[in-house]
Structures are given as structure tokens and as C-alpha cells.
Enzyme design. Structure first.
Site, mmCIF file in Angstrom:
data_model
loop_
_atom_site.group_PDB
_atom_site.id
_atom_site.type_symbol
_atom_site.label_atom_id
_atom_site.label_comp_id
_atom_site.label_asym_id
_atom_site.label_seq_id
_atom_site.Cartn_x
_atom_site.Cartn_y
_atom_site.Cartn_z
ATOM 1 N N CYS A 107 37.208 -37.322 11.404
ATOM 2 C CA CYS A 107 36.383 -38.153 12.275
ATOM 3 C C CYS A 107 35.734 -37.297 13.370
ATOM 4 O O CYS A 107 34.760 -36.610 13.098
ATOM 5 C CB CYS A 107 37.219 -39.296 12.821
ATOM 6 N N GLU B 261 44.540 -40.242 6.865
ATOM 7 C CA GLU B 261 45.969 -40.326 7.213
ATOM 8 C C GLU B 261 46.521 -41.743 7.119
ATOM 9 O O GLU B 261 47.703 -41.946 6.869
ATOM 10 C CB GLU B 261 46.224 -39.766 8.622
ATOM 11 N N HIS C 183 39.461 -41.710 8.178
ATOM 12 C CA HIS C 183 40.808 -41.254 8.535
ATOM 13 C C HIS C 183 41.723 -41.342 7.314
ATOM 14 O O HIS C 183 42.356 -42.389 7.106
ATOM 15 C CB HIS C 183 41.384 -42.152 9.636
HETATM 16 N N1 GLN Z 1 34.321 -40.429 19.118
HETATM 17 C C1 GLN Z 1 33.839 -40.345 17.776
HETATM 18 C C2 GLN Z 1 33.060 -41.589 17.365
HETATM 19 O O1 GLN Z 1 33.172 -42.619 17.975
HETATM 20 C C3 GLN Z 1 34.966 -40.067 16.803
HETATM 21 C C4 GLN Z 1 35.922 -41.197 16.681
HETATM 22 C C5 GLN Z 1 37.215 -40.798 16.038
HETATM 23 O O2 GLN Z 1 37.516 -39.622 15.911
HETATM 24 N N2 GLN Z 1 38.019 -41.753 15.639
HETATM 25 O O3 GLN Z 1 32.348 -41.576 16.390
#
Ligand code: GLN
Length: 561
Positions: free
Chosen positions: A398, A527, A525
Site C-alpha cells: 500500500c 497480509e 494488503h
Molecule cells: N496513505 C496511503 C493512501 O491513503 C496508503 C494507505 C495505506 O498504506 N493503507 O493511499
């Protein structure tokens, strides 16, 4: 529906969540279908607005629910897929009651905690318990409910009262209360103290709930005389006093419970002895014991913002664990506070700077997890650059993927001020932008949350091979910003390939550097869907690459062996 309620006394942080999940595992091993509900008595509607520093990771579900991390434990232990309604908070209950009040549903009545809030809690519990979560049809046999907080807290009172009423209305055969408590040891003689448990059981009984079982946390196994005392003073048969003492790893807890015949006591209480089989935990035992005997380890540098509290990245740690165990390795996670890697830290905290860089350089691989806000972002970019230039395996999740894109644009394309608009709204080269799925002007709910499909663009990439040549993957998301579609061509021409995109082709989901042994960034994600016996493909890839086994693994898979 049969209910098993897990309450907690004496202190918080007793591992109620793990106890509740482990009880679920044992009941499932007895051939029963199990679902679970977590009650969080705080006022937040959900965990989405809570800081990982304070409350640990925000777990994300398929349906986009941002929930307490205990739901992650349930999904992993029970191998189920929960819904956002499986996490009840005071905020959600009050919201639903207040909405009804505004609609006029209460017909001129005075709306009160009892009966309106308590009724809403009971209704919620009963309707959510009926949702199948294991891929089969119809409701489960047993619903494990974990009541967060400690008995006696003002916040949990309406829940206790609602659960008391529920226990009465479903009847004794359908309700089993397990109270988790602490047995501390005091003084030089090391006596196991039962008084705090006695008090908390008394508190529970004063509220109208009688525990059928006690699950006592302690450092060392409980002495018989301690159990006898607990039984006598807490009104719980001695065979129903379970002891969860410290174990080498948490996979032992279901085994510990099984060894104490916890299932028998619970099944007896719920009148399920005839329906259930004896617990089949062979696979589970193998997993717990295998892990104890693993000696080789792999060093993983975790470069993040919330490194003070390991719970902030709980699912990432679990996913690393699952991948490592599958390869007979022990994860050795080195936490690096991203800001320590930055140039400023060389001057302000030279020792921390030196240690951070030494740790990074010693690692077998680098992981940059998700995050929000600009703190540590420069340090994360330095880590990504180091991994990219030195052929060190890298997984960016992310924010970690967005970091790779910014770093690549700056270092390789020479766009020095390239940035995400999250960190610099005025950047002349916005390589990561705000791209809401809904309206661009509407402010609330602009996060892209939950399961979305990623189409793999070519079978000829490492990700596709790791995902078993599948044409698509469904993974969970929680982000607001995304790679700017206008810069894709330039980035690809310079060697950064986007091998996974969403169904529209506009949202970049997976990036890879084909010239690198393992340099992968994902907007989702992975995970959150990793399971003990089914590690996430991309975590597996990272660990395989860190130990020089990736190529052999991939070619073995390609040959079908
Ligand atoms: N801050 C980034 C976004 O909003 C990444 C978010 C995250 O890593 N969950 O896209």
C-alpha cells in the site's frame, strides 16, 4: 444457536482474543461450525478512525469493514470470513437506536439504555450469529462472543445487561460463560494469588452472570491447591477451571485447552456432547510443534512509522510468520523507525541513524508496510532505493508501493519533486494522486476499502507465478491515493512494470521490477488473507527470495511438482 461468551476480569491485555479464538478452534475440531462476534464497548463506530499507536492495527474485512484486530485472530484461527457486523461497538448500537428514534420508530416512548439499547444489542448479536462465515449454508452451531474490556467498566454495562438477558432468553443449554482472569504470583515464596479472580467473579455475579468456566492466565501452571481454592470461592467446578499458562507460541493454546478437556466442559454445558466428535487437532499440533523446533531464521527489516507497538502491524507479522513456517524458518523481524534512516537523523540522533542503517544492511529482505501521513516517508524511500539498487528483496504494501513509485520517479526519471499529493499537494509531478471510486467532491467515505479484483496482466511475471498462474486475485484494500495513470507509460518505459491492474485498467495494483530478484509493490494488503496453513503468495515470495530459493520454487511450481 449456542453462545459461548468470553468475558475478562482483573486487567486488560490478558489475551482474551486469543483465548476466544482458541476455544473456537477446539470446538471446530470437534466437528462443529463456529462463528464469532467481537464486542468493543468504545464509542467509535468502528476501528477505522483509531490510531494504530494506541489501539493496534486496523483489520480490514472483505466487505470493507475496518475492525478490531481480534477479528483478524478469528479469521486466521477459524479460517472464516467475517463481516463488519461481527464487530459490535457502542457507537454502532447507539447509531442504530438514534436513527430509529429519528425515524419515529419508538412511537412517543422515552428511549432508554434499558430496554432500547439492550434490545438493540440482543437483536444485533442474534442476527449476526446467524450469518454463515465458513462458506457453508445456514447458521453455525456455536457463536463465540468476546466482550472487550474488563468486567465492571462503566462502558460495558449495557452489554453485560444485554448478555445477561440473552442468557436467560436462550436458556441454560444454549449459553456458556467463560471468564478469563489473571492469577498473579507474589512474594519470594511465589504464591499464586486467587483474590483478584474472586473479586472479579463476584462483580460478574452481582451483574447477574455466573461463569461456567474460568480461564486463568498465569506464568507457570496452576497448582492443584490454587484450583481448589478458585473452585470453592468462585462457585465453578474444579474441572471447569482452565489454565492458560505461558507457552512457547500461541498455536499451543488450543492444544492446552484440549489437554484440559475444555471442550468437554463447554459441550456439556451446551448439551452438545452427542453432536460433537472428539477434537481432531493433528494438523494444528504439527504446526505448533514444528514451529518450536525451527532453528534457522531469516532477517526481515520492517521499515515503518508505528514501530513502537508491534500490534500496529499484527497481520503483517502473522503473514511473515505463516510464510516463514511454510519454509521451515523463524522470522527475525528488525524494526526500523523510518525517520531514523533520514539525513536529518544523522545530525540530530547519530546513534539511531547508524543503528538503523546497519540493521537495514544486515537484513535479508526489506518490507515497507502500509501507513498514513508523511512522517518517515523520506526514510521509507531511502529503504526502497537501497533495496532496489542493491538487489535486496523488497515488498512494499500500500503506502510501501506508493513509496516505490515516488522513489523510482525521483531517482530513475530524475523528477526530483515527484511525490504523492498526500504529502505535497503542490508537487509539480504528482505520481500518486487522489482517485476516489465515487465522487471527487464528496468528502466522507473516500477510502477504497475491502476486497477488489486485480487482473494479472501477464503470466510472465513473478507475482502471477507465485499466485499459481491465476488470471486474477481478490485482495483487501484500504487506501485513498493511487498511482497516477498518466505516468504509467513513462514509468514502464524506464523499467517499472505494472503487472496487476483493476478491472478498469486505470488503477495500478501490482508493480514489479523485472531486472531485480524480487521487487514487488502492491496497492492492496495481502497480509489480511494470510492463514497459518495457507501463507500469502507475496510474503512467501519475499522469504523465498531472501533465502535464495525463489527460482527453484517457481520452476518446481511451473513443472507442476
Ligand atoms: N496513505 C496511503 C493512501 O491513503 C496508503 C494507505 C495505506 O498504506 N493503507 O493511499
Amino acid at each position: 444457536m449456542k453462545y459461548v461468551l468470553i468475558s475478562g476480569g482483573v486487567v486488560s491485555g490478558l489475551g482474551k482474543g486469543v483465548t476466544a479464538s482458541s476455544i473456537g478452534v477446539v470446538l471446530k475440531a470437534c466437528g462443529l461450525r463456529v462463528t464469532s462476534i467481537k464486542i468493543d464497548p468504545y464509542l467509535n463506530i468502528d476501528a477505522g478512525t483509531m490510531s494504530p499507536f494506541e489501539h493496534g492495527e486496523v483489520f480490514v474485512l472483505d466487505d470493507g469493514g475496518e475492525v478490531d484486530l481480534d477479528l483478524g485472530n478469528y479469521e486466521r484461527f477459524l479460517d472464516v470470513t467475517l463481516t463488519k457486523d461481527n464487530n459490535i461497538t457502542t457507537g454502532k448500537i447507539y447509531q442504530s437506536v438514534l436513527e430509529k428514534e429519528r425515524r419515529g420508530d419508538y412511537l412517543g416512548k422515552t428511549v432508554q439504555v434499558v430496554p432500547h439499547i439492550t434490545d438493540a444489542i440482543k437483536d444485533w448479536v442474534q442476527s449476526v450469529a446467524a450469518i454463515p462465515v465458513d462458506g457453508q449454508e445456514g447458521p453455525a452451531d456455536v457463536c463465540v462472543i468476546e466482550l472487550g474490556g474488563t468486567v465492571g467498566d462503566i462502558e460495558s454495562m449495557p452489554f453485560i445487561e444485554a448478555l445477561r438477558q440473552l442468557s436467560f432468553s436462550v436458556g441454560p443449554d444454549n449459553f456458556c460463560l467463560i471468564h478469563v482472569s489473571l492469577i498473579p504470583v507474589l512474594g519470594v515464596v511465589g504464591e499464586q494469588k486467587t483474590k483478584p479472580t474472586q473479586h472479579s467473579v463476584r462483580e460478574l455475579r452481582a451483574l447477574g452472570l455466573t461463569p461456567h468456566l474460568l480461564a486463568c492466565r498465569s506464568a507457570e501452571p496452576l497448582l492443584q491447591n490454587t484450583k481448589d481454592k478458585l473452585s470453592q470461592f468462585c462457585h465453578v467446578p474444579v474441572e471447569n477451571i482452565l489454565n492458560i499458562h505461558d507457552v512457547p507460541n500461541i498455536w499451543h493454546i488450543p492444544l492446552l485447552l484440549r489437554n484440559q478437556n475444555a471442550h468437554h466442559s463447554i459441550l456439556q454445558q451446551l448439551n452438545l456432547l452427542e453432536k460433537a466428535t472428539s477434537p481432531a487437532l493433528q494438523q494444528w499440533t504439527k504446526m505448533a510443534e514444528t514451529y518450536d523446533n525451527i532453528t534457522d531464521s531469516v532477517k526481515i527489516a520492517m521499515v515503518g512509522k508505528y514501530v513502537g507497538l508491534t500490534d500496529s502491524y499484527l497481520s503483517v507479522i502473522k503473514a511473515l510468520l505463516h510464510a516463514c513456517v511454510a519454509l521451515s524458518l523463524r522470522p527475525s523481524i528488525d524494526w526500523i523507525a523510518a525517520s531514523d534512516l533520514e539525513d536529518d537523523s544523522a545530525k540530530s540522533t547519530p546513534q539511531a541513524y547508524a543503528t538503523a542503517w546497519e540493521t537495514l544492511k544486515r537484513a535479508n529482505c526489506v518490507l515497507v508496510p502500509g501507513g498514513f501521513g508523511d512522517r518517515g516517508v523520506k526514510g521509507m524511500m531511502l529503504a526502497a532505493k537501497y533495496a532496489r539498487e542493491n538487489n535486496v528483496p523488497y515488498l512494499g504494501i500500500c503506502l510501501g508501493m506508493q513509496i516505490s513509485v515516488i522513489e523510482f520517479a525521483r531517482s530513475v526519471l530524475g523528477l526530483e519533486r515527484a511525490n504523492s499529493v498526500e504529502f505535497d499537494a503542490q508537487t509539480p509531478n504528482p505520481v500518486v494522486i487522489f482517485m476516489p471510486e465515487g465522487s471527487r467532491t464528496h468528502m466522507g467515505s473516500t477510502m477504497r476499502l475491502g476486497s477488489r479484483r486485480t487482473l494479472l496482466q501477464t503470466p510472465d511475471c513473478i507475482t502471477s507465478k507465485l499466485y499459481g498462474n491465476s488470471a486474477y486475485v481478490d485482495e483487501r484494500h484500504r487506501h485513498r491515493y493511487e498511482v497516477n495513470p498518466d505516468v504509467i507509460r513513462t514509468l514502464e518505459e524506464a523499467g517499472l512494470k505494472f503487472v496487476g491492474k483493476d478491472e478498469t485498467g486505470n488503477r495500478m495494483e501490482i508493480l514489479e521490477l523485472p531486472s531485480h530478484p524480487y521487487y514487488v509493490g502492491v496497492q492492496f494488503h495481502p497480509e489480511f488473507k494470510s492463514r497459518p496453513a495457507r501463507p500469502s503468495a507475496l510474503f512467501l515470495g519475499l522469504i523465498l527470495s531472501a533465502t535464495g530459493k525463489l527460482e527453484a520454487y517457481v520452476s518446481r511450481r511451473q513443472n507442476g511438482s
